[in-house]
Design an enzyme around this catalytic site. Structure first.
Site, PDB file in Angstrom:
ATOM      1  N   SER A  12      -4.855   5.568   5.468  1.00 15.69           N
ATOM      2  CA  SER A  12      -4.373   3.960   5.519  1.00 15.69           C
ATOM      3  C   SER A  12      -4.115   3.483   4.278  1.00 15.69           C
ATOM      4  O   SER A  12      -3.454   2.567   3.938  1.00 15.69           O
ATOM      5  CB  SER A  12      -5.909   3.338   6.058  1.00 15.69           C
ATOM      6  OG  SER A  12      -5.865   3.873   7.581  1.00 15.69           O
ATOM      7  N   ASP A  63      -7.291  -5.947  13.573  1.00 20.50           N
ATOM      8  CA  ASP A  63      -8.596  -5.638  13.248  1.00 20.50           C
ATOM      9  C   ASP A  63      -9.500  -6.890  13.256  1.00 20.50           C
ATOM     10  O   ASP A  63     -10.974  -6.798  13.442  1.00 20.50           O
ATOM     11  CB  ASP A  63      -8.496  -4.670  11.946  1.00 20.50           C
ATOM     12  CG  ASP A  63      -8.395  -3.444  12.251  1.00 20.50           C
ATOM     13  OD1 ASP A  63      -8.150  -3.244  13.757  1.00 20.50           O
ATOM     14  OD2 ASP A  63      -8.278  -2.587  11.459  1.00 20.50           O
ATOM     15  N   GLU A 102     -19.259   3.816   0.259  1.00 20.39           N
ATOM     16  CA  GLU A 102     -18.293   3.119  -0.745  1.00 20.39           C
ATOM     17  C   GLU A 102     -18.938   2.601  -2.077  1.00 20.39           C
ATOM     18  O   GLU A 102     -18.384   2.669  -3.005  1.00 20.39           O
ATOM     19  CB  GLU A 102     -17.940   1.469   0.000  1.00 20.39           C
ATOM     20  CG  GLU A 102     -16.924   1.656   0.949  1.00 20.39           C
ATOM     21  CD  GLU A 102     -17.470   2.212   2.229  1.00 20.39           C
ATOM     22  OE1 GLU A 102     -18.724   2.042   2.282  1.00 20.39           O
ATOM     23  OE2 GLU A 102     -16.990   2.715   3.267  1.00 20.39           O
ATOM     24  N   ARG A 119      -1.422  -4.315   3.879  1.00 25.13           N
ATOM     25  CA  ARG A 119      -1.318  -3.500   4.920  1.00 25.13           C
ATOM     26  C   ARG A 119       0.195  -3.661   5.521  1.00 25.13           C
ATOM     27  O   ARG A 119       0.692  -2.685   5.968  1.00 25.13           O
ATOM     28  CB  ARG A 119      -2.213  -3.692   6.024  1.00 25.13           C
ATOM     29  CG  ARG A 119      -1.851  -2.959   7.198  1.00 25.13           C
ATOM     30  CD  ARG A 119      -3.011  -3.170   8.281  1.00 25.13           C
ATOM     31  NE  ARG A 119      -2.984  -2.260   9.564  1.00 25.13           N
ATOM     32  CZ  ARG A 119      -2.129  -2.378  10.531  1.00 25.13           C
ATOM     33  NH1 ARG A 119      -1.712  -3.864  10.657  1.00 25.13           N
ATOM     34  NH2 ARG A 119      -1.948  -1.639  11.398  1.00 25.13           N
ATOM     35  N   HIS A 134      -5.607  -3.283   2.361  1.00 25.22           N
ATOM     36  CA  HIS A 134      -5.736  -4.142   3.768  1.00 25.22           C
ATOM     37  C   HIS A 134      -6.460  -5.529   3.313  1.00 25.22           C
ATOM     38  O   HIS A 134      -7.565  -5.594   3.977  1.00 25.22           O
ATOM     39  CB  HIS A 134      -6.572  -3.151   4.596  1.00 25.22           C
ATOM     40  CG  HIS A 134      -6.113  -1.881   5.100  1.00 25.22           C
ATOM     41  ND1 HIS A 134      -5.417  -0.991   4.429  1.00 25.22           N
ATOM     42  CD2 HIS A 134      -5.567  -1.736   6.532  1.00 25.22           C
ATOM     43  CE1 HIS A 134      -4.692  -0.109   5.056  1.00 25.22           C
ATOM     44  NE2 HIS A 134      -5.090  -0.444   6.533  1.00 25.22           N
ATOM     45  N   ARG A 190       0.666  -0.963  -0.106  1.00 26.02           N
ATOM     46  CA  ARG A 190       0.006  -0.278  -0.024  1.00 26.02           C
ATOM     47  C   ARG A 190       0.907   1.152  -0.031  1.00 26.02           C
ATOM     48  O   ARG A 190       0.525   2.231  -0.402  1.00 26.02           O
ATOM     49  CB  ARG A 190      -1.054   0.199   0.980  1.00 26.02           C
ATOM     50  CG  ARG A 190      -0.308   0.033   2.536  1.00 26.02           C
ATOM     51  CD  ARG A 190      -1.223   0.194   3.912  1.00 26.02           C
ATOM     52  NE  ARG A 190      -0.626  -0.160   4.779  1.00 26.02           N
ATOM     53  CZ  ARG A 190      -0.728   0.391   6.250  1.00 26.02           C
ATOM     54  NH1 ARG A 190      -1.791   1.501   6.324  1.00 26.02           N
ATOM     55  NH2 ARG A 190      -0.001   0.420   7.094  1.00 26.02           N
TER      56      ARG A 190
END
Ligand code: TPP
Lengths: 312, 274
Positions: free
Chosen positions: A35, A115, A56, A165, A107, A8
């Site tokens: 992020s 998470d 989204e 990530r 991610h 990323r």
């Protein structure tokens, strides 16, 4: 393989480089720009960056609208929400009309880590692969991630690309060539082939080292384009090495393993084993702990290799 | 402002309604109710308001129309044919194998269609991207999107409405075809959308309420929308589902039912014959 960078990070940097040479590029995000790393583009080109908020579906619809006006839209959010929440918009607004939208999903996979399951997209490749017109990419390291961004911009049509990530080893030199639809033979070998995608290419390379100690020479192929998949390189590997192990940070159902199996059964069936999560959700934990628990490490790949070789 | 020929607009709308009936009858399936309710609005857009060129559908800086309630494809097809984007004979091939006139609009097949729709909420969202693109390129073309009153029950509509307000998209005009009905019955029974004016206003829109079959009011509303700065405009157009065909008017059953031959004949007679 010393340096570690998250794909990323490479994505965010590449967007800035791309924005400098291509005025048509617009970047959209859904309140995750720090992020997803699109914030780097936002800083450089504020007027070509659009935060759509936590919405989204509208992120994808707006990206499609931009594309109908000649823009190249890069729409980013977490892989879970891109492929899940916005699936139908991607299918009907973007892919059906073959619009020039790049869905760049970060991610992805179990290495999201702490998470937990709600954020660990383990089915995105399968979902995106099933949509006509959609090209599906999954770069292995920072270098190929950057090249993927430029290749996507060159390609006229919808592309889904997965970015991770966690920091992962850099395996390629700066002069590596990334061609959509072409697999890369990263290491040669004649006894067996490990076909890997994304961060699992690094694990596959490590597995190869483990196997060498036992006298097994494994070929390692990086399939960075899940669709259209490079049938030629897969069939050749099956013919020349006689056994295949696939490795992906994804459910074994529907992703790379399935795609490779489809190619093999129709062309050159050989003993095969799929490494991936076993049709299960993940859980919270450190990325390396999760890789271990869900059977995604180099050692797991090496084990699978020995199994398929015995079936040759 | 140029003098408006209301008689001419009325005749065009009637031709469009006939096209709707004929095409759906020939297809044996399709959505007459929500197509007929929007016919007068599309007539004003294509024959009074919008800058489009049927000979050059991809003309730079054209105004863009998005049929977000894509099931009303027959009204868009009949309007585009009437305007000269393609031959009216095509209308009789609606929904047939190999025809460019798909059950829901396909931008890759039909000249003049800006985005493929059919999944409710979706086209409106795309119109946000179009309006943002025009702003980014400093173009003064306008984007028009037609929504159904059932359609606005979709979450995506409100995501898009919020974005349009946030980005002050004054080049975007949405029209709500407020015929009060959806598939399973009246909006108010299925899932009320009211208070609808206040909803749009609270999302940062300038709202105009009109009778969607009164040409004078429709024209005034579109003209007004162009003068509103820093806000998108929503025109809530009160309409009648099935408008123009007596036995279809305000009948939920005619949402997605094709008229049989004798019904089509009756409808066409009411509309002034073939
Ligand atoms: C996302 C989505 N959900 C459901 C449908 C099925 N559907 C087609 S038309 C319709 C009712 C639409 O009602 P409204 O927007 O009021 O249209 P109108 O009455 O003007 O025809 C529904 C539920 C759809 N096309 N898309």
């Amino acid at each position: 393989m010393s340096e570690k960078i998250a794909t990323r990070e490479a994505y965010g940097k590449a967007l800035v480089d791309l924005g400098k040479v291509n005025e048509k590029v617009v970047v959209l995000d859904a309140d995750l720009s720090k992020s997803t790393k699109t914030a780097t583009f936002k800083k450089e080109f504020p007027n070509r960056f659009f935060n759509m908020g936590i919405a989204e579906q509208n992120l994808m619809g707006t990206a499609a609208g931009f594309a109908t006006c000649g823009k190249i839209s890069f729409a980013s959010t977490f892989a879970m929400f891109a492929s899940g929440r916005a699936f139908e918009i991607i299918r009907n607004s973007i892919c059906y009309s073959n619009l020039n939208v790049k869905v760049c999903a970060t991610h992805a996979g179990i290495t999201v880590g702490e998470d937990g399951a709600s954020h660990q997209a383990l089915e995105d490749l399968a979902i995106m692969r099933a949509i006509p017109n959609m090209v599906v990419l999954n770069p292995a390291d920072a270098v190929s991630a950057k090249k993927a961004v430029f290749a996507m911009a060159e390609y006229d049509g919808p592309v889904y690309s997965r970015f991770g990530r966690a920091a992962v080893p850099v395996i390629y030199d700066e002069d590596m060539e990334f061609e959509i639809g072409k697999g890369i033979e990263v290491k040669e070998g004649k006894d067996v082939t490990i076909i890997a995608t994304g961060i699992m290419v690094a694990e596959a390379l490590e597995a190869r080292e483990l196997l060498l100690k036992e006298g097994i020479k494994a070929r390692v192929i990086d399939i960075h384009t899940i669709k259209p998949i490079d049938e030629e390189i897969i069939i050749k590997a099956a013919k020349e090495t006689g056994a295949i192990v696939t490795a992906e940070e994804h459910n074994i159902i529907g992703g790379l393993g399935s795609a490779v199996a489809e190619v093999l059964t129709e062309n050159k069936p050989v003993p095969m084993k799929r490494i991936g999560t076993k049709d299960t959700f993940g859980e919270s934990g450190k990325p390396n702990e999760l890789m271990e628990k869900y059977g995604l490490t180099a050692a797991h790949i090496a084990e699978a290799v020995k199994e398929v070789i015995n079936k040759k | 402002m140029a003098k408006v020929d209301y008689e001419k607009l009325k005749n065009i709308a009637t031709e469009i309604r006939k096209g709707i009936i004929k095409s759906i009858n020939a297809a044996g399936s399709g959505h007459p109710g929500g197509s007929l309710s929007a016919a007068d609005i599309l007539t004003v857009l294509y024959f009074y308001k919008m800058k489009v060129d049927p000979k050059n559908p991809k003309m730079e800086d054209r105004d863009r129309f998005v049929l977000s309630k894509g099931h009303a494809a027959p009204v868009l097809y009949a309007t585009l044919a009437e305007k000269g984007f393609f031959s009216k004979e095509e209308l009789l091939k609606l929904r047939h194998m190999g025809s460019m006139l798909q059950g829901h609009p396909d931008m890759k097949k039909v000249p003049g269609i800006e985005i493929s729709t059919g999944s409710l909420g979706q086209g409106f969202s795309c119109s946000i991207g179009m309006a943002l693109a025009a702003k980014l390129d400093k173009k003064d073309n306008r984007i028009y999107a037609l929504l159904g009153d059932g359609e606005v029950q979709e979450g995506l509509v409100w995501e898009a409405a919020m974005a349009a307000g946030h980005y002050k998209l004054d080049n975007l005009t949405a029209i709500l075809d407020y015929n009060g009905m959806q598939i399973d019955g009246k909006n108010d029974e299925v899932m009320t959308i009211n208070p609808i004016k206040e909803k749009w206003e609270s999302f940062g829109w300038y709202v105009i309420e009109i009778d969607g079959h009164n040409f004078e009011e429709i024209i005034k509303a579109f003209d007004k929308a162009e003068t509103i700065k820093d806000k998108p405009t929503m025109i809530i157009a009160k309409t009648i589902k099935g408008k123009g065909v007596s036995f279809m008017e305000n009948q939920v059953g005619w949402h997605g039912t094709a008229p049989k031959d004798e019904e089509a004949e009756k409808a066409l007679k009411e509309l002034g014959g073939c």
